[in-house]
Design a protein around this motif. Structure first.
Motif, PDB file in Angstrom:
ATOM      1  N   GLN A 111       0.852  -1.541   0.050  1.00 18.46           N
ATOM      2  CA  GLN A 111      -0.080   0.207   0.110  1.00 18.46           C
ATOM      3  C   GLN A 111       1.129   1.039   0.285  1.00 18.46           C
ATOM      4  O   GLN A 111       1.848   1.285   0.266  1.00 18.46           O
ATOM      5  N   PHE A 112       0.095   2.162  -0.670  1.00 13.77           N
ATOM      6  CA  PHE A 112       0.748   3.720  -0.249  1.00 13.77           C
ATOM      7  C   PHE A 112       2.020   3.633   1.156  1.00 13.77           C
ATOM      8  O   PHE A 112       1.100   3.973   2.168  1.00 13.77           O
ATOM      9  N   ASN A 113       3.005   4.398   0.911  1.00 17.98           N
ATOM     10  CA  ASN A 113       3.761   4.583   2.132  1.00 17.98           C
ATOM     11  C   ASN A 113       4.344   5.730   2.377  1.00 17.98           C
ATOM     12  O   ASN A 113       5.496   5.886   1.130  1.00 17.98           O
ATOM     13  N   PHE A 114       4.913   5.880   3.059  1.00 15.68           N
ATOM     14  CA  PHE A 114       5.948   7.530   3.055  1.00 15.68           C
ATOM     15  C   PHE A 114       7.393   6.891   2.634  1.00 15.68           C
ATOM     16  O   PHE A 114       8.576   7.817   2.147  1.00 15.68           O
ATOM     17  N   ASN A 115       7.481   5.703   2.158  1.00 16.53           N
ATOM     18  CA  ASN A 115       9.280   5.277   1.172  1.00 16.53           C
ATOM     19  C   ASN A 115       8.480   5.410  -0.049  1.00 16.53           C
ATOM     20  O   ASN A 115       9.627   5.448  -0.727  1.00 16.53           O
ATOM     21  N   LYS A 116       7.736   6.075  -0.119  1.00 14.28           N
ATOM     22  CA  LYS A 116       7.485   6.087  -1.374  1.00 14.28           C
ATOM     23  C   LYS A 116       7.392   7.692  -2.748  1.00 14.28           C
ATOM     24  O   LYS A 116       6.738   7.935  -3.633  1.00 14.28           O
ATOM     25  N   CYS A 183       9.139   0.799   8.663  1.00 15.52           N
ATOM     26  CA  CYS A 183       8.384   0.578   7.922  1.00 15.52           C
ATOM     27  C   CYS A 183       6.920   0.441   9.856  1.00 15.52           C
ATOM     28  O   CYS A 183       6.644  -0.915   9.341  1.00 15.52           O
ATOM     29  N   LEU A 184       7.027   0.908  10.714  1.00 19.79           N
ATOM     30  CA  LEU A 184       6.289   1.082  11.530  1.00 19.79           C
ATOM     31  C   LEU A 184       4.456   1.125  11.546  1.00 19.79           C
ATOM     32  O   LEU A 184       4.207   2.212  10.525  1.00 19.79           O
ATOM     33  N   ASN A 185       4.198  -0.104  11.676  1.00 19.97           N
ATOM     34  CA  ASN A 185       2.607   1.204  11.310  1.00 19.97           C
ATOM     35  C   ASN A 185       2.251   1.816  12.858  1.00 19.97           C
ATOM     36  O   ASN A 185       2.485   2.717  13.429  1.00 19.97           O
ATOM     37  N   GLN A 186       1.039   2.118  12.559  1.00 16.15           N
ATOM     38  CA  GLN A 186       0.479   4.009  12.754  1.00 16.15           C
ATOM     39  C   GLN A 186       0.122   3.444  14.363  1.00 16.15           C
ATOM     40  O   GLN A 186      -1.291   4.101  14.881  1.00 16.15           O
ATOM     41  N   VAL A 187       0.883   3.222  14.933  1.00 13.32           N
ATOM     42  CA  VAL A 187       0.914   2.859  16.716  1.00 13.32           C
ATOM     43  C   VAL A 187       1.886   3.961  17.533  1.00 13.32           C
ATOM     44  O   VAL A 187       3.237   3.338  17.267  1.00 13.32           O
ATOM     45  N   LEU A 188       1.307   4.916  18.280  1.00  6.34           N
ATOM     46  CA  LEU A 188       2.209   5.587  18.346  1.00  6.34           C
ATOM     47  C   LEU A 188       3.181   5.144  19.598  1.00  6.34           C
ATOM     48  O   LEU A 188       2.851   3.866  20.317  1.00  6.34           O
ATOM     49  N   ILE A 189       4.633   6.091  19.738  1.00  3.77           N
ATOM     50  CA  ILE A 189       5.488   5.055  20.586  1.00  3.77           C
ATOM     51  C   ILE A 189       6.086   6.551  21.066  1.00  3.77           C
ATOM     52  O   ILE A 189       6.572   7.396  20.531  1.00  3.77           O
ATOM     53  N   PRO A 190       7.255   6.224  22.340  1.00  2.00           N
ATOM     54  CA  PRO A 190       7.324   7.256  23.290  1.00  2.00           C
ATOM     55  C   PRO A 190       8.325   8.473  22.537  1.00  2.00           C
ATOM     56  O   PRO A 190       7.692   9.819  22.716  1.00  2.00           O
ATOM     57  N   ASP A 191       8.930   7.986  21.826  1.00  3.27           N
ATOM     58  CA  ASP A 191      10.063   8.595  21.166  1.00  3.27           C
ATOM     59  C   ASP A 191       9.384   9.986  20.150  1.00  3.27           C
ATOM     60  O   ASP A 191       9.833  11.143  20.235  1.00  3.27           O
ATOM     61  N   LEU A 192       8.139   9.235  19.550  1.00  8.86           N
ATOM     62  CA  LEU A 192       7.326  10.567  18.587  1.00  8.86           C
ATOM     63  C   LEU A 192       6.527  11.220  18.903  1.00  8.86           C
ATOM     64  O   LEU A 192       6.725  12.815  19.186  1.00  8.86           O
ATOM     65  N   VAL A 193       6.208  10.702  20.259  1.00  5.11           N
ATOM     66  CA  VAL A 193       5.369  11.647  21.734  1.00  5.11           C
ATOM     67  C   VAL A 193       6.243  12.666  21.936  1.00  5.11           C
ATOM     68  O   VAL A 193       5.800  14.099  22.093  1.00  5.11           O
ATOM     69  N   MET A 194       6.918  12.595  23.021  1.00  7.57           N
ATOM     70  CA  MET A 194       8.478  13.191  22.286  1.00  7.57           C
ATOM     71  C   MET A 194       8.276  14.535  21.559  1.00  7.57           C
ATOM     72  O   MET A 194       9.187  15.584  21.791  1.00  7.57           O
ATOM     73  N   ASN A 222      -1.328   3.749   6.863  1.00  3.91           N
ATOM     74  CA  ASN A 222      -0.701   3.430   7.784  1.00  3.91           C
ATOM     75  C   ASN A 222       0.559   3.376   8.068  1.00  3.91           C
ATOM     76  O   ASN A 222       1.173   1.813   7.470  1.00  3.91           O
ATOM     77  N   HIS A 223       1.292   3.875   8.096  1.00  3.89           N
ATOM     78  CA  HIS A 223       2.808   4.228   8.734  1.00  3.89           C
ATOM     79  C   HIS A 223       3.101   5.772   9.565  1.00  3.89           C
ATOM     80  O   HIS A 223       2.624   6.170   9.145  1.00  3.89           O
ATOM     81  N   LEU A 224       3.725   5.233  10.504  1.00  7.44           N
ATOM     82  CA  LEU A 224       3.804   5.935  11.694  1.00  7.44           C
ATOM     83  C   LEU A 224       3.711   7.556  10.656  1.00  7.44           C
ATOM     84  O   LEU A 224       5.057   7.389  10.792  1.00  7.44           O
ATOM     85  N   HIS A 225       3.486   7.932  11.668  1.00  8.44           N
ATOM     86  CA  HIS A 225       2.933   9.960  11.198  1.00  8.44           C
ATOM     87  C   HIS A 225       2.710  10.505  12.695  1.00  8.44           C
ATOM     88  O   HIS A 225       1.448  10.148  12.853  1.00  8.44           O
ATOM     89  N   LEU A 226       2.742  11.123  12.560  1.00  6.12           N
ATOM     90  CA  LEU A 226       2.516  12.997  13.454  1.00  6.12           C
ATOM     91  C   LEU A 226       2.079  13.730  12.972  1.00  6.12           C
ATOM     92  O   LEU A 226       2.751  13.946  11.481  1.00  6.12           O
ATOM     93  N   HIS A 227       0.777  14.621  12.619  1.00  3.27           N
ATOM     94  CA  HIS A 227       0.443  16.023  12.327  1.00  3.27           C
ATOM     95  C   HIS A 227       1.450  17.487  12.821  1.00  3.27           C
ATOM     96  O   HIS A 227       1.244  16.580  13.901  1.00  3.27           O
ATOM     97  N   GLY A 228       1.476  18.171  12.354  1.00  6.39           N
ATOM     98  CA  GLY A 228       1.720  18.982  12.207  1.00  6.39           C
ATOM     99  C   GLY A 228       1.337  20.609  11.912  1.00  6.39           C
ATOM    100  O   GLY A 228       1.614  20.232  10.924  1.00  6.39           O
ATOM    101  N   PHE A 229       1.311  22.037  12.622  1.00  5.48           N
ATOM    102  CA  PHE A 229       0.499  23.347  11.130  1.00  5.48           C
ATOM    103  C   PHE A 229       0.242  23.753  12.109  1.00  5.48           C
ATOM    104  O   PHE A 229       0.284  23.637  13.759  1.00  5.48           O
TER     105      PHE A 229
END
Length: 387
Positions: A111-116, A183-194, A222-229
């Protein structure tokens, strides 16, 4: 703060934005002070200037699906003061969300992911300095999930790509993506929250926001990411009253707010601990297959709730909500991180013109748990956090 050029995994030159705690702006400016500046942007930080300049440059280069200029904005009459914006192009042009059937769905490379994505869509890589500082902090007894452990083992915990969202909600809409090749799926991890909290503290703009949509919570990829705006409007969420659920962990329940939720508060001095606690909550929700949305913003500490000018720290708000798998999208707006927080990107002129606060709350309530379900979940989470 330091900017330098390096190479991305595919060998293409990539600018690194190195930062440390010394670059954090604590406390940030108040909304009253922001209004005094008007169109003068001297209050922006080095982080803001770099992100905004590069983002605008990408817009001029035509890398977005549609041009985004100043959006028509209005404040809905009522107590909540919902921020309504008309963004018809996003409703039409944004990439069709992936067919997701589970909050725990694994990453699918077909599927589409951010490697593409095109390399030109990357603004820079954020690098925490000194490297690995988050991993070296004392263990406070809170478990990291397997994704976080994998990132630490592979040495990627301090590097995150900042990429344009080609279907932007607002000016400066970016995605924060941990090393895509993991290739992490869309589940939060502490480092990204920080990283999300750190980016708020790096910004001098009171309206820079960060958020997360889980699978089933209107995440489209379904590829781990946050939004910022950037949203240059004050939200009630920043100062909404609360009551403690677990005071010693700074875990609170939003009260007197249309979308009941949980939040952690930090003054910026304990980001590692807070990020792990946030993920204890989201891991619990994932384990129960409960969809959720997260919104990170500068906000009032619980002792000053109701006082908008006392935005001394960060609120990390978590909403547990009904899952949306294969369901029809709302015609006016989808109920995800922005809408739950009070920011409404409308898809059409009619709804933008005619929607009232009462009708907005009615739509949002359809995606939330019942009062009894929410009460039970609140008790379960409180017990889980102290176990």
């Amino acid at each position: 703060m330091e900017l330098k050029c390096t190479s991305s995994p595919n060998g293409i030159p990539l600018e690194e934005y190195k930062y440390s705690n010394a670059d954090f702006i604590i406390p940030g400016i108040t909304w009253r002070k922001r209004r005094e500046y008007k169109d003068n942007l001297n209050f922006l930080s080095a982080f803001d200037k770099s992100l905004r300049y590069k983002w605008a440059e990408k817009m001029e280069q035509g890398l977005f699906r549609y041009p985004l200029r100043s959006l028509q904005t209005s404040i809905l009459p009522g107590r909540v003061k919902y921020v309504a914006q008309l963004n018809i192009k996003r409703g039409i042009e944004r990439r069709k969300p992936q067919d997701i059937r589970s909050i725990q769905e694994k990453f699918n490379p077909s599927q589409f992911n951010f490697n593409k994505i095109k390399s030109e869509e990357t603004l820079f890589a954020m690098v925490r300095s000194p490297p690995g500082k988050a991993a070296e902090s004392e263990d406070d007894g809170l478990r990291m999930n397997k994704h976080a452990e994998s990132m630490l083992i592979n040495g990627w915990e301090s590097r995150t790509l900042v990429v344009i969202n080609v279907s932007p909600l607002e000016f400066g809409h970016v995605l924060f993506i941990p090393e895509p090749s993991l290739c992490l799926n869309q589940v939060l991890i502490p480092d990204l929250v920080m990283l999300g909290m750190e980016s708020i503290l790096l910004s001098g703009h009171p309206g820079f926001r960060v958020g997360f949509n889980s699978l089933g919570g209107f995440a489209s990829v379904n590829h781990l990411h946050l939004h910022g705006f950037y949203l240059d409007e004050e939200l009630l969420l920043e100062s909404a009253p609360c009551k403690p659920l677990c005071s010693k962990m700074s875990f609170y329940l939003l009260t007197d707010f249309p979308a009941p939720g949980f939040f952690f508060y930090t003054d910026g001095q304990d980001l590692v601990t807070v990020s792990r606690r946030v993920c204890r909550v989201t891991d619990y929700l994932v384990g129960r297959n409960i969809a959720h949305n997260v919104f990170i913003t500068r906000g009032c500490d619980p002792g000053n709730a109701g006082c908008p000018e006392a935005r001394q720290g960060i609120r990390v708000v978590i909403w547990a909500r009904k899952s949306c798998f294969g369901s029809k999208e709302e015609s006016a707006f989808n109920v995800a991180l922005c809408e739950l927080a009070g920011h409404l990107p409308f898809k059409n002129q009619e709804d933008f013109t005619n929607m009232t606060e009462e009708s907005v709350i009615g739509i949002i309530k359809d995606y939330l748990f019942s009062d009894e379900e929410f009460r039970i979940l609140s008790m379960e989470l409180s017990e889980y956090l102290i176990s």
